[in-house]
Design a protein around this motif. Structure first.
Motif, PDB file in Angstrom:
ATOM      1  N   TYR A 142       0.855  -1.184   0.000  1.00 25.32           N
ATOM      2  CA  TYR A 142       0.000   0.000   0.000  1.00 25.32           C
ATOM      3  C   TYR A 142       0.895   1.239   0.000  1.00 25.32           C
ATOM      4  O   TYR A 142       1.935   1.263   0.677  1.00 25.32           O
ATOM      5  CB  TYR A 142      -0.898   0.015   1.236  1.00 25.32           C
ATOM      6  N   PRO A 143       0.493   2.297  -0.725  1.00 25.16           N
ATOM      7  CA  PRO A 143       1.320   3.509  -0.757  1.00 25.16           C
ATOM      8  C   PRO A 143       1.262   4.263   0.571  1.00 25.16           C
ATOM      9  O   PRO A 143       0.181   4.521   1.103  1.00 25.16           O
ATOM     10  CB  PRO A 143       0.701   4.328  -1.894  1.00 25.16           C
ATOM     11  N   VAL A 144       2.425   4.599   1.088  1.00 29.42           N
ATOM     12  CA  VAL A 144       2.541   5.343   2.342  1.00 29.42           C
ATOM     13  C   VAL A 144       3.490   6.511   2.113  1.00 29.42           C
ATOM     14  O   VAL A 144       4.580   6.338   1.548  1.00 29.42           O
ATOM     15  CB  VAL A 144       3.063   4.445   3.481  1.00 29.42           C
ATOM     16  N   ALA A 145       3.079   7.707   2.537  1.00 28.65           N
ATOM     17  CA  ALA A 145       3.885   8.913   2.343  1.00 28.65           C
ATOM     18  C   ALA A 145       4.863   9.095   3.494  1.00 28.65           C
ATOM     19  O   ALA A 145       4.486   9.004   4.670  1.00 28.65           O
ATOM     20  CB  ALA A 145       2.982  10.128   2.212  1.00 28.65           C
ATOM     21  N   PHE A 146       6.122   9.377   3.131  1.00 30.79           N
ATOM     22  CA  PHE A 146       7.180   9.682   4.091  1.00 30.79           C
ATOM     23  C   PHE A 146       7.785  11.038   3.711  1.00 30.79           C
ATOM     24  O   PHE A 146       7.449  11.615   2.676  1.00 30.79           O
ATOM     25  CB  PHE A 146       8.260   8.604   4.057  1.00 30.79           C
ATOM     26  N   ASP A 147       8.690  11.525   4.535  1.00 28.40           N
ATOM     27  CA  ASP A 147       9.325  12.817   4.248  1.00 28.40           C
ATOM     28  C   ASP A 147      10.015  12.823   2.885  1.00 28.40           C
ATOM     29  O   ASP A 147      10.060  13.856   2.213  1.00 28.40           O
ATOM     30  CB  ASP A 147      10.352  13.151   5.342  1.00 28.40           C
ATOM     31  N   ASP A 148      10.562  11.686   2.496  1.00 26.24           N
ATOM     32  CA  ASP A 148      11.322  11.631   1.246  1.00 26.24           C
ATOM     33  C   ASP A 148      10.515  11.066   0.084  1.00 26.24           C
ATOM     34  O   ASP A 148      11.071  10.680  -0.936  1.00 26.24           O
ATOM     35  CB  ASP A 148      12.598  10.816   1.439  1.00 26.24           C
ATOM     36  N   GLY A 149       9.185  10.991   0.227  1.00 27.88           N
ATOM     37  CA  GLY A 149       8.363  10.528  -0.880  1.00 27.88           C
ATOM     38  C   GLY A 149       7.435   9.401  -0.495  1.00 27.88           C
ATOM     39  O   GLY A 149       7.372   8.992   0.676  1.00 27.88           O
ATOM     40  N   VAL A 150       6.725   8.879  -1.474  1.00 28.45           N
ATOM     41  CA  VAL A 150       5.763   7.800  -1.265  1.00 28.45           C
ATOM     42  C   VAL A 150       6.423   6.465  -1.580  1.00 28.45           C
ATOM     43  O   VAL A 150       7.077   6.316  -2.624  1.00 28.45           O
ATOM     44  CB  VAL A 150       4.517   8.001  -2.148  1.00 28.45           C
ATOM     45  N   ARG A 151       6.265   5.520  -0.662  1.00 26.94           N
ATOM     46  CA  ARG A 151       6.797   4.177  -0.883  1.00 26.94           C
ATOM     47  C   ARG A 151       5.704   3.151  -0.629  1.00 26.94           C
ATOM     48  O   ARG A 151       4.751   3.404   0.125  1.00 26.94           O
ATOM     49  CB  ARG A 151       7.975   3.897   0.059  1.00 26.94           C
ATOM     50  N   GLU A 152       5.849   1.993  -1.233  1.00 29.39           N
ATOM     51  CA  GLU A 152       4.933   0.895  -0.999  1.00 29.39           C
ATOM     52  C   GLU A 152       5.331   0.153   0.274  1.00 29.39           C
ATOM     53  O   GLU A 152       6.505  -0.197   0.447  1.00 29.39           O
ATOM     54  CB  GLU A 152       4.947  -0.073  -2.190  1.00 29.39           C
ATOM     55  N   VAL A 153       4.370  -0.057   1.155  1.00 28.25           N
ATOM     56  CA  VAL A 153       4.601  -0.760   2.426  1.00 28.25           C
ATOM     57  C   VAL A 153       3.812  -2.061   2.404  1.00 28.25           C
ATOM     58  O   VAL A 153       2.653  -2.094   1.986  1.00 28.25           O
ATOM     59  CB  VAL A 153       4.174   0.111   3.625  1.00 28.25           C
ATOM     60  N   ARG A 154       4.445  -3.124   2.850  1.00 28.39           N
ATOM     61  CA  ARG A 154       3.825  -4.444   2.816  1.00 28.39           C
ATOM     62  C   ARG A 154       2.635  -4.540   3.772  1.00 28.39           C
ATOM     63  O   ARG A 154       2.620  -3.916   4.828  1.00 28.39           O
ATOM     64  CB  ARG A 154       4.838  -5.526   3.216  1.00 28.39           C
ATOM     65  N   PHE A 155       1.694  -5.375   3.391  1.00 27.48           N
ATOM     66  CA  PHE A 155       0.552  -5.691   4.250  1.00 27.48           C
ATOM     67  C   PHE A 155       1.021  -6.113   5.640  1.00 27.48           C
ATOM     68  O   PHE A 155       0.481  -5.661   6.662  1.00 27.48           O
ATOM     69  CB  PHE A 155      -0.266  -6.810   3.590  1.00 27.48           C
ATOM     70  N   LEU A 156       2.037  -6.962   5.712  1.00 24.87           N
ATOM     71  CA  LEU A 156       2.495  -7.491   7.001  1.00 24.87           C
ATOM     72  C   LEU A 156       3.112  -6.419   7.894  1.00 24.87           C
ATOM     73  O   LEU A 156       3.243  -6.629   9.106  1.00 24.87           O
ATOM     74  CB  LEU A 156       3.508  -8.619   6.774  1.00 24.87           C
ATOM     75  N   ASP A 157       3.475  -5.283   7.324  1.00 26.24           N
ATOM     76  CA  ASP A 157       4.100  -4.228   8.122  1.00 26.24           C
ATOM     77  C   ASP A 157       3.104  -3.177   8.603  1.00 26.24           C
ATOM     78  O   ASP A 157       3.500  -2.127   9.110  1.00 26.24           O
ATOM     79  CB  ASP A 157       5.212  -3.553   7.307  1.00 26.24           C
TER      80      ASP A 157
END
Length: 504
Positions: free
Chosen positions: A424-439
């Protein structure tokens, strides 16, 4: 310009009660300002208006609800008073309600019609609640979304393209849409708290063992308690959480012969008195923008109220449990508790075969858990109890631990299979990254392993107009403390916000 509906005092009162608390609805009924029949019909009208799209209430028995409402009115006329007498509610599909199917979204159980209420449902019914029906869940209660082949997809009132969460997703959607004021859910991995976060309502995961799950899940007839799992309330106010929790205690007929749970009072009655530890970043990860927003907002409010807020850097070495090791242990006990573990994908089988013997990561724990020998489970259980004692030491210095609930607000529907490989896309300070379901389960799992109570409470909206929440974790068996903390914040800053388009 006046309208007949606005000019009708009864309609005006019913509209005013749409987003009232269960306690406020019960008071209106007891005072004779509204009848149970009229309040029920108002709820049913909202379901008819919105639920073809939301699909939250999936198992219905409106005729039985109408009979119950008439009986409630007769009881009120006789002078009877019960905490929920005449208040319409719904409950999560996994709880048995006499005459309705319990399938947990599994077509194999689509004909599993319950003969009697679960103990938790019976408690609410005895308190006078009028049960409208049951709300949607994911298949096997094992997802952050609520969809299945039996009932279809449930949507979030805040954005139909987004999930209301899981596994109590239908429960949270029904509350946010103004169908009912109180819901019964369950939680083993955030299944109460994440849907509450995604929809802007309140949810409470009780201390492990306080509320009986007898008469819930499949197959029917299970007598033993499932490890880690709890039943608990969702509502639009923190006070309703405590009202419902009190009704749900001491329902097991075997244990209540000899002992009863009497929960201690909340530690404090003023926000300024609370000692609060805030955790905003999971060890070894980067804090998301949503996590930062949630914690900054709650910290600002607490400091405005005179609360001294501590951070992990302020603590003596060793006082805070090792969250990374605890999460791996949680994964071990969670995975080994599954009655019907999912068939692993080929990629998962390859990862399992490649695990190093000394791998103590959460991923390794999750892959290995379904195959755990009982003697190894006993070792893990001993570690779990030692961890509970370590948390108890921490709660001598603090009253509540405040954390995010999840790294994002409600995300868009994603039905990719296999589920464990979703991102799932998650926004961080350095941009959007995909984060796993398990996380997605770090914060949600934190109080589950040691069995601690945790209350999810709304904090308003994010920049995208979606609800966000934090959770207050309290000491074991001190459930009133995190609920009181959430209630005091609600009194000071407000809580639930009505989604656009769902006003009465």
């Amino acid at each position: 310009m006046s309208t007949p509906e606005l000019d009708d005092p009864k309609s005006a009162l019913l509209n005013a009660l749409t987003f009232a608390s269960a306690k406020q609805q019960a008071d209106a009924l007891a005072e004779g300002r509204v009848s149970a029949v009229d309040l029920l019909e108002h709820s049913l009208a909202r379901i008819a208006r919105f639920d073809d799209i939301l699909n939250a209430v999936v198992a219905r028995d409106f005729d039985a609800a109408r009979n119950a409402a008439r009986e409630a009115d007769a009881a009120l006329t006789r002078g009877e008073r019960r905490p929920l007498l005449g208040v319409p509610i719904t409950v999560k599909e996994s709880f048995d309600v006499a005459g309705l199917v319990t399938s947990v979204g599994n077509p194999s159980y689509a004909d599993n019609r319950a003969e009697r209420d679960s103990l938790a449902v019976a408690a609410l019914r005895e308190a006078g609640a009028v049960i409208i029906g049951k709300t949607n869940v994911p298949l096997g209660l094992a997802d952050l979304q609520s969809y299945n082949e039996v009932y279809g997809l449930t949507r979030n009132p805040w954005d139909l393209e987004r999930t209301p969460g899981g596994s109590s997703g239908g429960s949270a959607a029904a509350l946010a849409a103004g169908y009912v004021a109180l819901e019964l859910g369950s939680d083993i991995g955030g299944s109460i708290r994440i849907p509450a976060h995604f929809t802007g309502v309140f949810g409470h995961k009780p201390s492990y063992g306080l509320v009986s799950l007898t008469g819930s899940g499949v197959p029917r007839g299970r007598a033993s308690a499932r490890d880690l799992s709890v039943a608990g309330p969702l509502a639009r106010s923190a006070a309703d959480l405590e009202l419902a929790l009190d009704l749900l205690l001491n329902r097991d007929p075997l244990t209540s012969k000899a002992w009863r749970a009497t929960l201690p009072p909340a530690r404090h009655t003023r926000l300024a008195e609370f000692r609060v530890l805030v955790l905003d970043t999971w060890p070894g990860t980067q804090r998301s923008l949503s996590e930062r927003l949630v914690i900054e907002r709650v910290v600002e409010r607490l400091r405005t109220q005179g609360v001294y807020v501590s951070r992990p850097a302020d603590l003596p070495q060793g006082l805070l449990p090792d969250l990374v090791r605890a999460h791996a242990l949680y994964r071990t006990l969670l995975g080994s508790s599954l009655a019907e573990p999912p068939v692993p994908s080929e990629a998962a089988r390859q990862r399992l075969a490649a695990l190093a013997p000394a791998d103590e990561s959460a991923d390794a724990a999750w892959l290995s858990a379904p195959y755990l020998a009982h003697r190894d489970w006993l070792k893990a259980d001993e570690q779990r109890h030692a961890l509970r004692h370590q948390w108890e030491r921490l709660f001598k210095a603090f009253d509540v631990i405040v954390t995010p609930v999840a790294p994002v607000a409600a995300f868009r529907h994603n039905h990719q299979e296999p589920k464990d490989e979703r991102t799932y896309p998650v926004a961080f300070d350095d941009g959007v990254r995909e984060v796993r379901f398990l996380d997605f389960f770090h914060w949600a799992g934190l109080p589950v392993l040691p069995g601690l109570p945790a209350t999810s409470f709304p904090l308003g909206l994010d920049d995208d107009g979606l609800p966000v929440s934090a959770q207050a974790v309290g000491p074991w068996l001190e459930d009133r403390t995190p609920i009181a903390f959430a209630h005091l914040l609600e009194q000071a800053y407000g809580g639930f916000v009505v989604p656009p388009g769902y006003g009465a």
